[in-house]
Design a protein around this motif. Structure first.
Motif, PDB file in Angstrom:
ATOM      1  N   GLU A 197       0.571  -1.051   0.200  1.00 48.20           N
ATOM      2  CA  GLU A 197      -0.190  -0.243   0.126  1.00 48.20           C
ATOM      3  C   GLU A 197       0.883   1.175  -0.151  1.00 48.20           C
ATOM      4  O   GLU A 197       0.611   1.835  -0.534  1.00 48.20           O
ATOM      5  N   ASP A 198       2.332   1.453   0.846  1.00 46.55           N
ATOM      6  CA  ASP A 198       2.909   2.350   0.686  1.00 46.55           C
ATOM      7  C   ASP A 198       3.655   2.313  -0.568  1.00 46.55           C
ATOM      8  O   ASP A 198       3.310   3.194  -1.386  1.00 46.55           O
ATOM      9  N   GLU A 199       3.801   1.313  -1.552  1.00 48.40           N
ATOM     10  CA  GLU A 199       5.111   1.763  -2.510  1.00 48.40           C
ATOM     11  C   GLU A 199       3.811   2.183  -3.757  1.00 48.40           C
ATOM     12  O   GLU A 199       3.809   3.163  -4.587  1.00 48.40           O
ATOM     13  N   ARG A 200       2.250   1.502  -3.612  1.00 48.71           N
ATOM     14  CA  ARG A 200       1.396   2.310  -4.534  1.00 48.71           C
ATOM     15  C   ARG A 200       0.885   3.958  -3.894  1.00 48.71           C
ATOM     16  O   ARG A 200       0.869   4.720  -4.822  1.00 48.71           O
ATOM     17  N   HIS A 201       1.251   3.727  -3.078  1.00 47.26           N
ATOM     18  CA  HIS A 201       0.404   5.282  -2.025  1.00 47.26           C
ATOM     19  C   HIS A 201       1.419   6.167  -3.114  1.00 47.26           C
ATOM     20  O   HIS A 201       1.917   7.320  -3.376  1.00 47.26           O
ATOM     21  N   ALA A 202       3.262   6.303  -2.868  1.00 48.29           N
ATOM     22  CA  ALA A 202       4.346   6.739  -3.622  1.00 48.29           C
ATOM     23  C   ALA A 202       4.135   6.563  -4.327  1.00 48.29           C
ATOM     24  O   ALA A 202       4.739   8.094  -4.627  1.00 48.29           O
ATOM     25  N   ALA A 203       3.778   5.868  -6.084  1.00 46.03           N
ATOM     26  CA  ALA A 203       4.278   6.297  -6.611  1.00 46.03           C
ATOM     27  C   ALA A 203       3.314   6.951  -7.293  1.00 46.03           C
ATOM     28  O   ALA A 203       3.635   7.400  -8.273  1.00 46.03           O
ATOM     29  N   LYS A 204       2.411   6.913  -7.004  1.00 43.28           N
ATOM     30  CA  LYS A 204       1.256   8.353  -7.315  1.00 43.28           C
ATOM     31  C   LYS A 204       1.081  10.048  -7.068  1.00 43.28           C
ATOM     32  O   LYS A 204       0.597  11.336  -6.951  1.00 43.28           O
ATOM     33  N   GLU A 205       2.582  10.299  -5.781  1.00 45.14           N
ATOM     34  CA  GLU A 205       3.067  11.393  -5.467  1.00 45.14           C
ATOM     35  C   GLU A 205       3.276  12.209  -6.523  1.00 45.14           C
ATOM     36  O   GLU A 205       4.315  11.303  -7.112  1.00 45.14           O
ATOM     37  N   PRO A 206       3.002  13.843  -6.434  1.00 50.53           N
ATOM     38  CA  PRO A 206       3.652  14.823  -7.256  1.00 50.53           C
ATOM     39  C   PRO A 206       4.844  14.862  -7.474  1.00 50.53           C
ATOM     40  O   PRO A 206       5.918  14.520  -6.761  1.00 50.53           O
ATOM     41  N   GLY A 207       5.672  14.500  -8.967  1.00 48.08           N
ATOM     42  CA  GLY A 207       6.904  14.364  -8.880  1.00 48.08           C
ATOM     43  C   GLY A 207       7.996  13.035  -8.587  1.00 48.08           C
ATOM     44  O   GLY A 207       9.343  12.835  -9.003  1.00 48.08           O
ATOM     45  N   THR A 208       7.268  12.095  -8.191  1.00 45.26           N
ATOM     46  CA  THR A 208       8.055  10.340  -7.856  1.00 45.26           C
ATOM     47  C   THR A 208       8.130   9.746  -9.781  1.00 45.26           C
ATOM     48  O   THR A 208       7.572   9.719 -10.028  1.00 45.26           O
ATOM     49  N   ARG A 209       9.444   9.617  -9.664  1.00 46.41           N
ATOM     50  CA  ARG A 209       9.766   8.829 -10.926  1.00 46.41           C
ATOM     51  C   ARG A 209      10.191   7.184  -9.920  1.00 46.41           C
ATOM     52  O   ARG A 209      10.292   6.909  -8.943  1.00 46.41           O
ATOM     53  N   LEU A 210       9.497   6.633 -10.953  1.00 50.93           N
ATOM     54  CA  LEU A 210       9.542   5.035 -10.800  1.00 50.93           C
ATOM     55  C   LEU A 210      10.971   4.695 -11.693  1.00 50.93           C
ATOM     56  O   LEU A 210      11.469   4.377 -12.750  1.00 50.93           O
ATOM     57  N   VAL A 211      12.121   4.057 -11.327  1.00 55.48           N
ATOM     58  CA  VAL A 211      13.548   3.544 -11.658  1.00 55.48           C
ATOM     59  C   VAL A 211      14.259   2.232 -11.614  1.00 55.48           C
ATOM     60  O   VAL A 211      14.426   1.919 -10.113  1.00 55.48           O
ATOM     61  N   ALA A 212      14.194   1.950 -12.082  1.00 61.22           N
ATOM     62  CA  ALA A 212      14.744   0.088 -12.221  1.00 61.22           C
ATOM     63  C   ALA A 212      15.354   0.233 -13.009  1.00 61.22           C
ATOM     64  O   ALA A 212      15.904   0.346 -14.291  1.00 61.22           O
ATOM     65  N   ILE A 213      16.844  -0.664 -12.196  1.00 61.13           N
ATOM     66  CA  ILE A 213      18.171  -0.839 -12.510  1.00 61.13           C
ATOM     67  C   ILE A 213      18.289  -1.791 -12.802  1.00 61.13           C
ATOM     68  O   ILE A 213      17.893  -2.865 -12.083  1.00 61.13           O
ATOM     69  N   TYR A 214      18.519  -3.025 -14.129  1.00 60.94           N
ATOM     70  CA  TYR A 214      18.662  -4.258 -14.135  1.00 60.94           C
ATOM     71  C   TYR A 214      20.540  -4.390 -14.539  1.00 60.94           C
ATOM     72  O   TYR A 214      21.124  -3.786 -15.320  1.00 60.94           O
ATOM     73  N   LEU A 215      20.519  -5.208 -13.473  1.00 53.38           N
ATOM     74  CA  LEU A 215      22.046  -5.829 -13.451  1.00 53.38           C
ATOM     75  C   LEU A 215      22.259  -7.151 -14.054  1.00 53.38           C
ATOM     76  O   LEU A 215      22.597  -7.892 -13.496  1.00 53.38           O
ATOM     77  N   ASP A 216      22.914  -7.063 -15.098  1.00 51.54           N
ATOM     78  CA  ASP A 216      22.529  -8.607 -16.535  1.00 51.54           C
ATOM     79  C   ASP A 216      23.930  -9.724 -16.114  1.00 51.54           C
ATOM     80  O   ASP A 216      24.937  -9.278 -16.472  1.00 51.54           O
ATOM     81  N   GLU A 217      23.955  -9.467 -14.829  1.00 51.37           N
ATOM     82  CA  GLU A 217      25.512  -9.940 -14.946  1.00 51.37           C
ATOM     83  C   GLU A 217      25.749 -11.388 -16.062  1.00 51.37           C
ATOM     84  O   GLU A 217      26.460 -11.535 -15.605  1.00 51.37           O
ATOM     85  N   TYR A 218      24.680 -11.383 -15.748  1.00 52.70           N
ATOM     86  CA  TYR A 218      25.086 -12.755 -17.266  1.00 52.70           C
ATOM     87  C   TYR A 218      25.342 -12.567 -18.263  1.00 52.70           C
ATOM     88  O   TYR A 218      26.045 -13.147 -19.218  1.00 52.70           O
ATOM     89  N   HIS A 219      25.014 -11.207 -18.672  1.00 55.03           N
ATOM     90  CA  HIS A 219      26.113 -10.852 -20.097  1.00 55.03           C
ATOM     91  C   HIS A 219      26.493  -9.890 -19.784  1.00 55.03           C
ATOM     92  O   HIS A 219      26.982  -8.559 -20.722  1.00 55.03           O
ATOM     93  N   VAL A 220      27.607 -10.249 -18.122  1.00 56.48           N
ATOM     94  CA  VAL A 220      28.344  -8.924 -18.688  1.00 56.48           C
ATOM     95  C   VAL A 220      29.621  -9.108 -18.161  1.00 56.48           C
ATOM     96  O   VAL A 220      29.926  -9.978 -16.797  1.00 56.48           O
ATOM     97  N   SER A 221      30.373  -9.407 -18.308  1.00 59.44           N
ATOM     98  CA  SER A 221      32.310 -10.167 -18.024  1.00 59.44           C
ATOM     99  C   SER A 221      32.536  -9.504 -16.920  1.00 59.44           C
ATOM    100  O   SER A 221      32.259  -8.579 -16.369  1.00 59.44           O
ATOM    101  N   ALA A 222      33.929 -10.343 -15.769  1.00 56.99           N
ATOM    102  CA  ALA A 222      34.191 -10.655 -14.877  1.00 56.99           C
ATOM    103  C   ALA A 222      35.354  -8.820 -15.592  1.00 56.99           C
ATOM    104  O   ALA A 222      35.908  -9.048 -16.470  1.00 56.99           O
ATOM    105  N   GLY A 223      36.198  -8.243 -14.004  1.00 56.06           N
ATOM    106  CA  GLY A 223      37.179  -7.824 -14.236  1.00 56.06           C
ATOM    107  C   GLY A 223      36.245  -6.012 -14.956  1.00 56.06           C
ATOM    108  O   GLY A 223      35.426  -5.524 -13.899  1.00 56.06           O
ATOM    109  N   PRO A 224      37.237  -5.478 -15.452  1.00 55.28           N
ATOM    110  CA  PRO A 224      36.537  -4.180 -16.150  1.00 55.28           C
ATOM    111  C   PRO A 224      35.937  -3.847 -16.245  1.00 55.28           C
ATOM    112  O   PRO A 224      34.990  -2.643 -15.715  1.00 55.28           O
TER     113      PRO A 224
END
Length: 307
Positions: free
Chosen positions: A102-129
């Protein structure tokens, strides 16, 4: 709605932008509110409009857009300009804590709120640099681009799709980033799921990994649509993957176009960033075959979703 709508700004739709520090950033956006018929609900359409140099075009008016439904122009009620900088409206109350759905749904509708998802694709990123570049860039993005009131989630391929929760817990996000380690071309199973599902051959594992990533991205877009908040975006960190699906897996998980349709339906922009070294070729696949994984699919995803 059962029909398609097309937003046609008189100008050029822009692509990915970066902040001066090199961390990814969201461009400004214009939202057009469309009322297709009297008595029907308003349809909100997000658009990113830039000039030929890639700079955002500010303060567009309704007459600067054309919205077509099956070739018929629709009425535009209003156009709202949005930027990365929140408006100055006096003292700002501390953002509310996210403790449950309920907090999540309410906060998502607050003015100025952006929803940001960061997907870290460990399957397709090389180790190291490449892994280190992801950690540095995403950490900087969280510190410099995420506002206090924004809702954020950091997701990896093995995270449960049914437990996606957008919060304002930046420490949890930073911890998820710091623990990220790329596994590209490393097919050693890490748990029972990978042993049973990914298959024994590298070719089967590559196809399964790509489908897992597409399922995660689609789940994120769907969750954003369920919350029905403001401007939303997915930041995908990946060196690219194959979309070739073995016949036995064709109907087990969504394909690339299914992901694009979900993102378009829920007005979610997808920004893809390749942390690989552009000066070096991709490492050879573990089975010695030509490496079919490519960042071209990332460009297609960003282009087709407006990111």
């Amino acid at each position: 709605m059962g029909t398609a709508r097309e937003l046609c700004p008189y100008g050029r739709r822009g692509g990915r932008q970066k902040s001066p520090s090199g961390a990814p950033s969201f461009p400004a956006a214009t939202t057009a509110a469309v009322s297709p018929d009297p008595g029907s609900r308003t349809i909100r359409v997000d658009a990113i409009v830039t000039d030929k140099h890639g700079a955002p075009i500010a303060q567009l008016l309704p007459q600067d857009f054309a919205v077509l439904e099956n070739g018929v122009e629709q009425k535009i009620d209003r156009v709202e300009w949005r930027t990365n900088t929140p408006p100055a409206v006096g003292p700002i109350a501390p953002p509310s804590e996210i403790r449950n759905d309920e907090d999540e749904r309410h906060a998502a509708k607050e003015p100025g709120t952006r929803l940001v998802a960061i997907y870290l694709d460990e399957y397709h990123v090389s180790a190291g640099p490449s892994t280190e570049r992801v950690r540095v860039a995403v950490s900087r993005f969280i510190d410099e681009q995420i506002r206090p009131g924004d809702l954020l989630v950091v997701m990896k391929p093995l995270d449960h799709l049914t437990e996606i929760r957008f919060t304002r817990d930046r420490d949890a996000a930073r911890q998820a980033v710091s623990s990220f380690t790329g596994r590209r071309n490393d097919y050693t199973p890490r748990n029972t799921f990978e042993e049973q599902y990914l298959g024994k051959s590298p070719a089967a594992a590559r196809a399964a990994r790509a489908q897992i990533v597409m399922s995660g991205l689609r789940a994120l877009a769907t969750r954003m649509g369920e919350l029905d908040g403001g401007l939303g975006g997915i930041v995908l960190m990946s060196e690219g993957f194959t979309t070739d699906v073995p016949r036995g897996r064709e109907r087990r998980l969504p394909d690339l176009q299914g992901l694009v349709r979900a993102a378009s339906r829920f007005r979610v922009l997808l920004y893809a960033f390749d942390p690989g070294d552009a000066a070096s070729p991709f490492p050879a696949a573990a089975d010695g075959d030509a490496d079919v994984e490519s960042s071209a699919v990332l460009q297609g995803l960003a282009r087709q979703t407006g990111g």
